[in-house]
Design a protein around this motif. Structure first.
Motif, PDB file in Angstrom:
ATOM      1  N   UNK A   1       8.093  12.060 -13.052  1.00 19.43           N
ATOM      2  CA  UNK A   1       6.996  11.945 -12.095  1.00 19.43           C
ATOM      3  C   UNK A   1       7.345  10.975 -10.981  1.00 19.43           C
ATOM      4  N   UNK A   2       8.207   9.998 -11.278  1.00 13.13           N
ATOM      5  CA  UNK A   2       8.616   9.014 -10.276  1.00 13.13           C
ATOM      6  C   UNK A   2       9.323   9.684  -9.097  1.00 13.13           C
ATOM      7  N   UNK A   3       9.976  10.823  -9.349  1.00 16.05           N
ATOM      8  CA  UNK A   3      10.689  11.521  -8.281  1.00 16.05           C
ATOM      9  C   UNK A   3       9.758  11.972  -7.168  1.00 16.05           C
ATOM     10  N   UNK A   4       8.476  12.146  -7.477  1.00 13.98           N
ATOM     11  CA  UNK A   4       7.520  12.615  -6.476  1.00 13.98           C
ATOM     12  C   UNK A   4       6.520  11.538  -6.095  1.00 13.98           C
ATOM     13  N   UNK A   5       6.822  10.285  -6.446  1.00 13.55           N
ATOM     14  CA  UNK A   5       6.010   9.152  -5.999  1.00 13.55           C
ATOM     15  C   UNK A   5       6.631   8.554  -4.739  1.00 13.55           C
ATOM     16  N   UNK A   6       5.874   7.712  -4.050  1.00  7.34           N
ATOM     17  CA  UNK A   6       6.376   7.036  -2.851  1.00  7.34           C
ATOM     18  C   UNK A   6       7.245   5.851  -3.265  1.00  7.34           C
TER      19      UNK A   6
ATOM     20  N   UNK B   1       0.570   6.229   3.875  1.00  7.84           N
ATOM     21  CA  UNK B   1       0.667   6.685   2.480  1.00  7.84           C
ATOM     22  C   UNK B   1       1.126   8.138   2.417  1.00  7.84           C
ATOM     23  N   UNK B   2       0.530   8.996   3.238  1.00  8.06           N
ATOM     24  CA  UNK B   2       0.938  10.405   3.257  1.00  8.06           C
ATOM     25  C   UNK B   2       2.375  10.547   3.747  1.00  8.06           C
ATOM     26  N   UNK B   3       2.753   9.760   4.744  1.00  8.37           N
ATOM     27  CA  UNK B   3       4.135   9.799   5.230  1.00  8.37           C
ATOM     28  C   UNK B   3       5.103   9.378   4.131  1.00  8.37           C
ATOM     29  N   UNK B   4       4.708   8.392   3.325  1.00  3.45           N
ATOM     30  CA  UNK B   4       5.554   7.967   2.215  1.00  3.45           C
ATOM     31  C   UNK B   4       5.776   9.085   1.216  1.00  3.45           C
ATOM     32  N   UNK B   5       4.724   9.830   0.914  1.00  2.04           N
ATOM     33  CA  UNK B   5       4.866  10.959  -0.004  1.00  2.04           C
ATOM     34  C   UNK B   5       5.739  12.052   0.605  1.00  2.04           C
ATOM     35  N   UNK B   6       5.597  12.305   1.899  1.00  2.00           N
ATOM     36  CA  UNK B   6       6.405  13.319   2.557  1.00  2.00           C
ATOM     37  C   UNK B   6       7.884  12.955   2.495  1.00  2.00           C
ATOM     38  N   UNK B   7       8.203  11.697   2.761  1.00  2.00           N
ATOM     39  CA  UNK B   7       9.595  11.242   2.691  1.00  2.00           C
ATOM     40  C   UNK B   7      10.117  11.360   1.263  1.00  2.00           C
ATOM     41  N   UNK B   8       9.292  10.971   0.286  1.00  2.00           N
ATOM     42  CA  UNK B   8       9.717  11.036  -1.112  1.00  2.00           C
ATOM     43  C   UNK B   8       9.963  12.471  -1.555  1.00  2.00           C
TER      44      UNK B   8
ATOM     45  N   UNK C   1      -7.816   9.066  -7.770  1.00  2.00           N
ATOM     46  CA  UNK C   1      -7.322  10.008  -6.763  1.00  2.00           C
ATOM     47  C   UNK C   1      -5.821  10.213  -6.947  1.00  2.00           C
ATOM     48  N   UNK C   2      -5.362  11.447  -7.099  1.00  2.00           N
ATOM     49  CA  UNK C   2      -3.927  11.697  -7.293  1.00  2.00           C
ATOM     50  C   UNK C   2      -3.064  11.145  -6.161  1.00  2.00           C
ATOM     51  N   UNK C   3      -3.550  11.253  -4.926  1.00  2.00           N
ATOM     52  CA  UNK C   3      -2.759  10.760  -3.787  1.00  2.00           C
ATOM     53  C   UNK C   3      -2.532   9.258  -3.908  1.00  2.00           C
ATOM     54  N   UNK C   4      -3.536   8.528  -4.342  1.00  2.00           N
ATOM     55  CA  UNK C   4      -3.389   7.088  -4.516  1.00  2.00           C
ATOM     56  C   UNK C   4      -2.389   6.768  -5.617  1.00  2.00           C
ATOM     57  N   UNK C   5      -2.467   7.492  -6.731  1.00  2.00           N
ATOM     58  CA  UNK C   5      -1.548   7.248  -7.845  1.00  2.00           C
ATOM     59  C   UNK C   5      -0.105   7.539  -7.457  1.00  2.00           C
ATOM     60  N   UNK C   6       0.108   8.579  -6.673  1.00  2.00           N
ATOM     61  CA  UNK C   6       1.461   8.942  -6.267  1.00  2.00           C
ATOM     62  C   UNK C   6       1.981   8.096  -5.110  1.00  2.00           C
ATOM     63  N   UNK C   7       1.106   7.733  -4.185  1.00  2.00           N
ATOM     64  CA  UNK C   7       1.573   7.112  -2.954  1.00  2.00           C
ATOM     65  C   UNK C   7       1.245   5.660  -2.753  1.00  2.00           C
ATOM     66  N   UNK C   8       0.357   5.098  -3.594  1.00  2.00           N
ATOM     67  CA  UNK C   8      -0.066   3.714  -3.336  1.00  2.00           C
ATOM     68  C   UNK C   8      -0.300   2.989  -4.651  1.00  2.00           C
ATOM     69  N   UNK C   9       0.744   2.958  -5.491  1.00  2.00           N
ATOM     70  CA  UNK C   9       0.659   2.335  -6.802  1.00  2.00           C
ATOM     71  C   UNK C   9       1.880   1.463  -7.025  1.00  2.00           C
ATOM     72  N   UNK C  10       1.681   0.279  -7.593  1.00  2.00           N
ATOM     73  CA  UNK C  10       2.749  -0.663  -7.891  1.00  2.00           C
ATOM     74  C   UNK C  10       3.660  -0.894  -6.676  1.00  2.00           C
ATOM     75  N   UNK C  11       4.946  -0.564  -6.767  1.00  4.54           N
ATOM     76  CA  UNK C  11       5.863  -0.811  -5.643  1.00  4.54           C
ATOM     77  C   UNK C  11       5.475  -0.026  -4.402  1.00  4.54           C
ATOM     78  N   UNK C  12       4.789   1.110  -4.582  1.00  7.12           N
ATOM     79  CA  UNK C  12       4.347   1.885  -3.432  1.00  7.12           C
ATOM     80  C   UNK C  12       3.448   1.084  -2.510  1.00  7.12           C
ATOM     81  N   UNK C  13       2.682   0.141  -3.055  1.00  8.96           N
ATOM     82  CA  UNK C  13       1.833  -0.716  -2.223  1.00  8.96           C
ATOM     83  C   UNK C  13       2.697  -1.598  -1.328  1.00  8.96           C
ATOM     84  N   UNK C  14       3.764  -2.129  -1.889  1.00  9.50           N
ATOM     85  CA  UNK C  14       4.662  -2.981  -1.100  1.00  9.50           C
ATOM     86  C   UNK C  14       5.381  -2.189  -0.011  1.00  9.50           C
ATOM     87  N   UNK C  15       5.868  -0.989  -0.364  1.00 12.14           N
ATOM     88  CA  UNK C  15       6.545  -0.174   0.650  1.00 12.14           C
ATOM     89  C   UNK C  15       5.589   0.200   1.785  1.00 12.14           C
ATOM     90  N   UNK C  16       4.349   0.494   1.438  1.00 12.38           N
ATOM     91  CA  UNK C  16       3.356   0.806   2.475  1.00 12.38           C
ATOM     92  C   UNK C  16       3.139  -0.390   3.388  1.00 12.38           C
TER      93      UNK C  16
END
Length: 408
Positions: free
Chosen positions: A176-181, A131-138, A70-85
């Motif tokens: 691509x990192x610029x648009x990740x969480x 997760x969606x809020x993280x992408x919106x902020x990013x 899922x693209x949303x998972x890859x952008x918003x809930x991957x590696x460090x994004x999991x910790x930020x969430x």
């Protein structure tokens, strides 16, 4: 060097309906006009940036769907994004031993608080998941960062170079990192506008933005260093500034955000005022003057490994070459100090070799020599270069998120 045409609005005549407004209202209206005019000038660059990043995300999303991710998972809930969430949801307090590496302990205090704090605020106010809020902020941060990059470029070299600078930043191989969480876009936005404020003598803005940047990432100490050094040079070169309290105040508050979190996290971890660095060491991350990076580069030469590591090596070499060119161009001290600190931290830090390009993502002034060179080229050359960079950026961004198994 052009300071930009925004200053022309200072001399604009006051319209009749506004003549009964006070001086503060006039200043507020003039400031709003200047902001609108600055945004109007930046719109072409922001449009190119949005097109580049949307295209990159579309390519990544198409490939992700084909392989069942899922693209949303890859952008918003991957590696460090999991910790930020996790921090946005539950606050700090999670400590986990590494399941694969002996002696490594993952502690969420390693992550600075501004990004997860903003994510939590957005998720509280709006009916969005974390997760969606993280992408919106990013994504909002990426837009603000692109505008700040444009403002710095326009201030130094005019609109054409500024537009190409933004485009180059949006077409980096790892853009691509610029648009990740992740926090890089947030730090870049705060850093770019802090540098712009320092270049234009807005010392309180520079210090305040540096303070906020210091709450976003560990390497954001580069912003405080840039503001502090610029203020020191102003005080040394111009005796009149020594009586301006705003210069002193801006320099004083610039490192407060970074230092404040370091001390708080240190005491929270039980290690005293410098305990944060023990938290980082237990993650396997420390500053060893590049010894680990040198060993890893040697490993790449004598053994096979993931493509991400070879691209990382190429990006590090390109960054060092760009630093030489930038230095030869004699940029303002604020930009030079800023990129020097970022490069030293990225190259000299140990472990997580594939993450080093991400650590350099906020170092946009390194792209200034390339932007100046492109501005002098023919339109066809610019189009071919941009097309080649776009192909590389879209391919590599898709590879990083949907194919590679290396920490970003």
């Amino acid at each position: 060097m052009s300071a930009g045409p925004a200053v022309q609005h200072d001399a604009a005549p006051v319209r009749a309906p506004e003549q009964h407004r006070g001086p503060r209202a006039h200043r507020g209206a003039g400031r709003a006009d200047r902001v609108r005019e600055a945004l109007r000038r930046a719109l072409p660059a922001l449009g190119l940036y949005a097109a580049a990043r949307l295209s990159g995300m579309t390519v990544m999303a198409a490939w992700a769907w084909t392989i069942g991710k899922h693209p949303r998972t890859l952008l918003g809930h991957l590696w460090d994004g999991i910790w930020y969430t996790g921090i946005a949801r539950n606050g700090y307090g999670l400590v986990l031993p590494s399941p694969t590496t002996r002696g490594v302990v993952f502690n969420d205090l390693a992550f600075f608080p501004l990004f997860p704090g903003l994510v939590r605020a957005v998720a509280t106010v709006l009916p969005l998941t974390v997760v969606t809020a993280g992408l919106l902020v990013a994504w909002a941060s990426a837009g603000a960062a692109a505008w700040g990059v444009y403002a710095v470029g326009e201030r130094l070299h005019g609109r054409r170079v500024a537009t190409l600078l933004v485009l180059l930043w949006g077409l980096l191989p790892h853009a691509i990192v610029q648009t990740m969480a992740y926090t890089e876009s947030l730090m870049t936005a705060l850093a770019a506008w802090a540098l712009y404020a320092a270049l234009t003598g807005r010392w309180l803005w520079a210090g305040g933005l540096a303070l906020l940047a210091g709450l976003s990432r560990p390497n954001a100490i580069a912003v405080a260093a840039a503001v502090g050094c610029t203020a020191a040079l102003a005080l040394w070169r111009d005796g009149r500034t020594r009586g301006d309290w705003r210069v002193w105040a801006g320099a004083a508050v610039a490192p407060v955000g970074w230092a404040g979190y370091i001390v708080w996290a240190g005491y929270r971890s039980g290690g005293g005022p410098l305990g944060y660095f023990e938290v980082q060491r237990l993650w396997g991350s420390r500053f060893d003057f590049g010894k680990d990076a040198f060993r890893f580069i040697r490993h790449l030469i004598v053994a096979r490994d993931y493509m991400a590591y070879y691209v990382t090596l190429a990006i590090l070499v390109a960054a060092l070459v760009a630093l030489v060119y930038l230095t030869l161009d004699r940029p303002p001290a604020a930009l030079l100090v800023y990129v020097l600190v970022l490069v030293v931290i990225a190259v000299g830090g140990s472990s997580y070799f594939a993450s080093k390009p991400r650590f350099l993502l906020p170092a946009f002034p390194l792209l200034l020599p390339a932007a100046v060179a492109m501005a002098r080229a023919r339109p066809r050359t610019i189009a071919v270069t941009a097309g080649a960079l776009a192909g590389l950026s879209f391919f590599y961004g898709t590879y990083l998120l949907a194919v590679a198994r290396v920490p970003m």
